[in-house]
Each structure stands twice: as C-alpha cells, then as structure tokens.
Design a protein around this motif. Structure first.
Motif, mmCIF file in Angstrom:
data_model
loop_
_atom_site.group_PDB
_atom_site.id
_atom_site.type_symbol
_atom_site.label_atom_id
_atom_site.label_comp_id
_atom_site.label_asym_id
_atom_site.label_seq_id
_atom_site.Cartn_x
_atom_site.Cartn_y
_atom_site.Cartn_z
ATOM 1 N N ASP A 67 8.162 1.514 4.387
ATOM 2 C CA ASP A 67 8.466 0.690 5.231
ATOM 3 C C ASP A 67 9.405 -0.445 4.521
ATOM 4 N N LEU A 68 9.677 -0.157 3.129
ATOM 5 C CA LEU A 68 10.068 -1.196 2.267
ATOM 6 C C LEU A 68 11.368 -0.990 2.076
ATOM 7 N N ASP A 69 12.496 -1.891 2.398
ATOM 8 C CA ASP A 69 13.902 -1.701 2.048
ATOM 9 C C ASP A 69 14.372 -2.916 1.502
ATOM 10 N N PHE A 70 15.813 -2.947 1.019
ATOM 11 C CA PHE A 70 16.217 -3.898 0.385
ATOM 12 C C PHE A 70 17.784 -4.002 0.726
ATOM 13 N N ASN A 111 0.921 -1.270 0.000
ATOM 14 C CA ASN A 111 -0.038 0.034 0.014
ATOM 15 C C ASN A 111 0.697 1.210 -0.156
ATOM 16 N N ASN A 112 0.359 2.473 -0.294
ATOM 17 C CA ASN A 112 1.163 3.739 -0.525
ATOM 18 C C ASN A 112 1.770 3.897 0.954
ATOM 19 N N PRO A 127 7.109 5.859 -9.848
ATOM 20 C CA PRO A 127 7.810 5.465 -8.886
ATOM 21 C C PRO A 127 8.446 3.959 -8.622
ATOM 22 N N SER A 128 7.845 3.002 -9.695
ATOM 23 C CA SER A 128 8.492 1.825 -9.513
ATOM 24 C C SER A 128 9.410 1.355 -10.609
ATOM 25 N N THR A 129 10.160 2.375 -11.252
ATOM 26 C CA THR A 129 11.094 2.154 -11.924
ATOM 27 C C THR A 129 12.302 3.217 -11.951
#
Lengths: 318, 442
Positions: free
Chosen positions: B305-308, B299-300, B363-365
C-alpha cells in the motif's frame, strides 16, 4: 556522640585529630617504623598521581586545546594555535551558548528553591517514624538508582506528544519535549524527581544522627515542633546542610544526562555540558571549540569551589 | 539513645561513600571531567582485532550494521565471500551511532582492514587526510557500477576510495489506499502540491507528516527545496562552504519552506521520525518526505500500500530530476594488515554475487551494482531504483555532503530554530554564515 562520621552534631566534643604525616613534626615521625613511612608515602603518592593524571592533566590539556582549532585528526605537532578566537566565537556567534548559560542557572535555581527544600521536608517527615517508612524511603530513593537509559525511557513514555501518558490522560496536545518554552520545565520535573530522593536520603541520615536529648531539652523548654526544628535541629545540622548545598550546586552544574537522552541538548534544552559533548565527542570533533566551552564551565565551577573553600577554611580557623 | 541503633546504622550505610569526599574533590572532578572526555579512546569495541598478522587467510571487517536485519544480511554476504575465496572474515559489529561518533578515533587507531562508511564529503575528507586506502585498482576489476557511483566514490585527488554497496532515495511517501479513497493525484509542481495539501486539510488529514526531534530529518526538507530551487551544483558549493548562506538563493529556500510549514505536522521538534511515520501508517497524514527506510514502520501486509513520488518541480528551468540518495559502501584502512585479502573482500562486496545476496535478503535498500538480479525487488524497490536511475544528479544528504562539525553543531540547531520561529530568516542566515566562516577555515 554520633556514629556517623559526617555529622558532628555535638560541637562541644572536638572532632578526632586527624593523623597526618605533616601534622606531627620531628619526634612523632621518628615513632613511625620504616614500613609505616613507606606505606604512608605510598598512600599519599598513589592517589596524588591518579588525581594529577586523571584530573589535573586533562583539565590543563583542555585549557591548552581551547586555544587551538584541532579537529582530533593528525599528530599533536600539527595543531594550529588560534589564540582567543574560540572564546570570542562562543560568545559572539554561537547561538546555543546564551540559552545554555540561562538553562544552567535556571537548573540551579529550580533545584535550590524547590527540589532541595522538598527533599529536606520529606526527610523531616520520614524522620517521624511513620509506618512503612522504609517503603517510602525506597520509593523516593529509587529514581537515583535507576539507570539513565531507563529514566529517559520512562519520561519519554510520559511526555511523548502523540503517544504519551500525560497528553493521553488529560486529552491535551502539549508538545512537552518539542516546545522550547515548555520542555525545560518538563525536564526540570524529571531532574527534580531524582534530586529529591538523593537529598532526602542524605538529610535523613543526618537527622538520625542528631542527639535526641537536644530535642527533649527543647520540648521541656516548651518549644513547638517548628521552632525546635528551625532553632535547634537545623543549626546543629550545619555540616549536612553544607553537603546538601554543595551537592545541589554540583548536580546543577554537571546536569547533562537527561537532556542528552532527550534531544542531545538542543532546542530549548541547551546546557553547557551538553554543548561540550556535542562539540568534542562524536563525529563533529570540534575539539578546540568544545574545549573552550569546557574551560568556561571549569571557570564557573571554580567560582563555586572558591566560595565553598573560603567558607570551610574560615570555619576551620575559628 | 532512644532510637533503635540498627536503624541509624542502616541509614548511615546508605550514605554514599563518595559523599565524604564530595566537598571539593568531586566538584573539581566534575568540572574537569568534561576535560577528561578529551582524547580518551572511547572506541573500546572498535579497534582491536588481533586475528594474527602473519596468517594470510584472514581479513577483518568493521561493520556499523548493528540492527538485526541488516546484520543478518552482512553475515550472509560475508559467508558468500568466505565460500568463494576460502578466506576467513572476522566481522566487528559496532552500534550504528557509536560507530559514527567514534569514527575519528577508530580510523586513527587500529581500524579493521575493511570498514563500512558512506559516500560524500566525509569519505573525501578521510581520503584527503590519508586515513583511507586507495581503491583505484579494485575499481578496475569491478563491473556493473555506473559512472554516477564511480563519481560518488572518487576523492578529491581523482582516485577511488569507496566501493558502493547500497543506497536509498528520499521522496514523498504516501498510502495508495488513502489517495484512491480521496481521489488525490500526484502533484507535478509546487502549486499542485499546495493545492493538494489544502484538499487534504479539508479531508481532515495532516498534509505532510514531519518530525525533527533528532535534528537530521529536517535536513532532507532543506536539501530537496534547495535542489529544486537552486539546483545540484549550488547544493554542492553551498555544502562545501563556497557559497554564502546569506545569499538571496538560500533565503529563497527558507522563504519557500516558510510557506510550506503550515502544511507540515505541527510541534515537530518533539517528535521522532518513527512517530511521524506511524501517523502516515495510521492514515492520519497524507504524505511524508523521508528515505526508503520509512517502510520499516509499516506492517508486512501494508508494504504494497506504500508508494512515493519525487518532490515536485519548483523552478521549470531547474526541473525535478535531482534528489538525495545516500550511498553506503565499504572502504579500506590506510594501512591494512592484510591488504591483498582486503582488496579481495572489497572486490566481492562490489560484485554482482554480493548484490544478489543483498537483494534476496533485504527489502529496505537498493543495491548499487547494476548487473544484479533485481527480479527479487518489491514493487516499491523497483520504483525507487527507477527513480534514482532517472535522476540527473544524486546528492548524499546534508550531513554527508558537508563537514560533520558544521552539520551537527551549526545546521541542526539552525534548522530547529527556523522551525521554531520561521519569521527571522535574515537573522538565521547571518548566524549560519558567521559560524560557517569560523568552521570552514582551510
């Protein structure tokens, strides 16, 4: 006499003689006017051309291409001939081939042993003129009408491991689509679901055409329901039985759509038709190799066609 | 007749008319139908663009960006081009999978002047077969493209055939909140990854989310292990069919993977990547190896909170600097109707202006042009760009780095077979090698 052209329930009445162009020699042909002859010639020629162009030529092209390693790019003159290599590759080094043959056979067995008899059974029940019989007919026939994409979606909702209905209701965590030991059975249930409705309707139509006086005679002779069906109705339904048998064989040979929707016919769901598609259609473009698979499928089908034609012709001669 | 006549007629009508002819004709047709699949132009939506050859104000663009969001971005980029050049672009959008499956027929038929495709073996293959136009002079006018991108756009003959527009890296994604709560640290070596996974198991998490129903996600795992164990050059040679799959190097990759499989989510062959990503999103899994597009399943308000982190080092002499980062871009048809206009469009899509539009809207690329204004990037995008920027080598992903027939008809079943039964590595690699030899004949 029945009003269903398919069902010649009463064999005592000879079927109407088919009027063909070759049937009546000489004198009869002259009875036809010029226009008639042109019309007849067109009616024969047009379908013939269509069949040759759309069925025979592609089939022969497939057989020819199966001896090449064409990748679908470039002119036909550049196609390289490789002889029987594609066939030996299919049999020797292509791991999905053997499971595919097994699955096709399993498909045939499951439809023949379970789905087809069950469909016939339902037809016999519905023939009893239950209340709401049309509702049952519609409900059972519905899967045949639904679009393929919708069927794939419906079963995905039921079978999904993490979010599916089955695992949700029973609290299990069976991987219905992923476990190669389980998924073929899960798919067979879905395929049978469609097949039962189809057979049910075919058979019901046949049952409606059976001359009721035959049953009355059997009842007068004191035959039970069961023996009436097996000794009187079933033999009289021979033409429909053959159609049902052929439909079952066709359905299991060309089974394709469900497994393709689920996982493109991989991982336990291999079918020859899916392998053909995976190799020929799409980016892979292994046209030569895929054609070899298609040719194998054609040969398998020819076996069934030959058996069927032989039976029908022997029948006609009698 | 005792039975109501109308009922019988009703049912008689329900018998499909085809049944009458079903006996032999349809049986034949069913069998030969598979043959009829051959050579039919399946690409109805792709080919015909009749925007008039003589008018020099037009150019056509074949797009595979069929999802609503990317489609909108392309429309905005095209708008930008139309305003700046005064040319008309007709965009021909085709469903992503259909586009990919029909690319052979599309390029041999009447393709659009400019079409979308990606870097890697498949680009070089089309260039080698003469199905794509030489873009070396367009490259002469491009600025802001790094050497790595130029290399990725170059065919076997040393000429450029692709204008890169965007890319995304593959990495191990995780939720910061979960890791903070449990005090997890980013692992730097394989041993640390294994230890971390054991800890996660203790905490009731699935260490590594995993899905391979569609066949391609497992390629990402194979690629990264191969890059970490054997390095980039071996990856390239193996994909090109020059190295043997039966070599000890490949066996070591599968052997390492076998050790890691118990840490992966079980029953992966029935799961889609979306479902696996949701298990990460629902905090049931600790991490997930996937492309940046995994963010689509969040979700937006969860994006921050997403990291890698990149897959940890396995062999210190190889390091952990190489990764999969597939590049998408634009190519030109072999004989475009409007060559000059096509080149103008290609120049524009590789420019800073087009990259800026993409950054603002998607925002996804990540955008390929290094001069683009990346202040609009999210934190995740910035980190991803840094990761790829610091990579020594960039691979394109297994199915883009090798022949598509080998990837789809050999590797997908083989990797699924391995996941099913990871014990028989010798049998598996033998089988792959035998099939490879029959496919890589020229």
């Amino acid at each position: 006499m029945s009003d269903l052209p398919l069902v010649q329930a009463d064999r005592a009445v000879p079927p109407p003689v088919a009027t063909t162009t070759t049937g009546g020699r000489g004198r009869r042909l002259r009875l036809l006017s010029r226009t008639d002859r042109v019309v007849i010639a067109l009616m024969v020629l047009v379908p013939l051309l269509l069949v040759v162009a759309l069925v025979w030529l592609p089939a022969l092209a497939t057989v020819a291409l199966s001896a090449t390693d064409w990748d679908g790019i470039g002119p036909v003159s550049e196609i390289e001939f490789v002889g029987g290599r594609n066939y030996s590759d299919v049999v020797n080094i292509y791991p999905p081939f053997v499971p595919a043959v097994q699955n096709n056979l399993l498909w045939l067995a499951a439809l023949f042993v379970v789905a087809t008899p069950f469909g016939m059974f339902l037809a016999v029940l519905l023939d009893k003129e239950l209340r709401g019989t049309r509702f049952y007919q519609t409900a059972l026939y519905l899967p045949v009408v639904l679009s393929l994409a919708l069927i794939g979606f419906v079963w995905q909702l039921i079978y999904s491991r993490d979010q599916g209905l089955l695992n949700g209701v029973f609290g299990s965590d069976v991987d219905w689509y992923g476990d190669p030991d389980v998924n073929i059975w899960a798919v067979l249930v879905a395929a049978g679901w469609r097949h039962v409705g189809y057979i049910m309707l075919l058979y019901l139509a046949g049952l409606k055409g059976v001359d009721p006086s035959l049953r009355e005679a059997a009842a007068v002779d004191g035959a039970s329901e069961t023996s009436t069906f097996f000794r009187v109705v079933f033999p009289v339904m021979r033409p429909i039985n053959i159609i049902v048998l052929v439909v079952t064989v066709i359905e299991s040979l060309r089974a394709f759509d469900l497994v393709w929707v689920i996982n493109k016919g991989r991982n336990g769901l291999e079918l020859i038709s899916a392998l053909v598609t995976a190799n020929v259609v799409g980016e892979a473009s292994r046209i030569g190799f895929g054609s070899a698979l298609a040719t194998i499928m054609l040969v398998v089908s020819l076996v069934f066609i030959t058996v069927y034609l032989a039976t029908v012709m022997r029948e006609d001669r009698r | 007749m005792s039975r109501p006549r109308s009922q019988a007629e009703y049912l008689a009508r329900l018998v499909p008319p085809s049944v009458a002819g079903l006996r032999r004709r349809s049986l034949l047709a069913g069998a030969a139908g598979s043959g009829a699949l051959l050579g039919t132009g399946l690409l109805a939506g792709c080919g015909g663009d009749d925007s008039g050859g003589s008018g020099s104000k037009t150019v056509s663009l074949g797009s595979n960006q069929s999802d609503p969001k990317p489609k909108e971005v392309i429309a905005k980029v095209v708008d930008g081009f139309q305003t700046s050049s005064g040319l008309q672009v007709s965009v021909n959008t085709v469903d992503h999978n259909t586009y990919q499956e029909n690319i052979n027929n599309y390029l041999q038929g009447k393709p659009d002047d400019v079409f979308m495709w990606f870097a890697g073996y498949r680009m070089r293959f089309f260039a080698g077969r003469g199905l794509a136009g030489d873009l070396s002079d367009v490259w002469g006018k491009l600025s802001g493209m790094s050497d790595a991108f130029k290399k990725a756009s170059t065919g076997d003959d040393g000429k450029q055939y692709l204008v890169p527009s965007s890319y995304y890296p593959w990495a191990l994604f995780y939720r910061k909140s979960v890791w903070q709560q449990n005090g997890y640290q980013v692992p730097k070596t394989l041993d640390e990854l294994t230890a971390l996974s054991a800890e996660m198991k203790k905490d009731g998490l699935v260490p590594i989310a995993f899905a391979d129903k569609d066949g391609w996600p497992a390629m990402g795992t194979f690629d990264i292990l191969n890059l970490r164990i054997n390095g980039y050059q071996f990856h390239v040679d193996l994909m090109a069919g020059k190295e043997a799959w039966t070599s000890d190097k490949v066996k070591k990759v599968f052997d390492t993977w076998r050790g890691l499989l118990p840490l992966h989510q079980p029953d992966s062959l029935g799961r889609t990547w979306q479902e696996a990503a949701q298990s990460l999103q629902q905090k049931k899994s600790g991490m997930y190896l996937l492309g940046l597009f995994v963010a689509q399943q969040f979700n937006n308000d969860e994006q921050d909170d997403l990291d890698f982190f990149t897959f940890p080092e396995i062999d210190p002499s190889i390091g952990a600097k190489a990764l999969d980062a597939p590049i998408d871009g634009y190519m030109m048809a072999r004989r475009p109707k409007e060559e000059a206009n096509a080149k103008k469009l290609l120049e524009y899509v590789g420019s800073k202006a087009a990259a800026d539009i993409t950054v603002k809207n998607d925002p996804s690329t990540l955008v390929a042009n290094g001069e683009a204004d990346t202040s609009g990037y999210t934190a995740l995008q910035k980190k991803a760009a840094e990761l790829v920027g610091s990579a020594t080598e960039i691979a394109q992903f297994l199915d883009r780095d090798t022949r598509p027939d080998f990837a789809s008809t050999v590797m997908i079943p083989a990797l699924q077979q391995f996941i099913k039964d990871p014990t028989d590595i010798d049998g598996l690699t033998n089988s792959i090698e035998n099939q490879k030899k029959s496919i890589f004949t020229d």
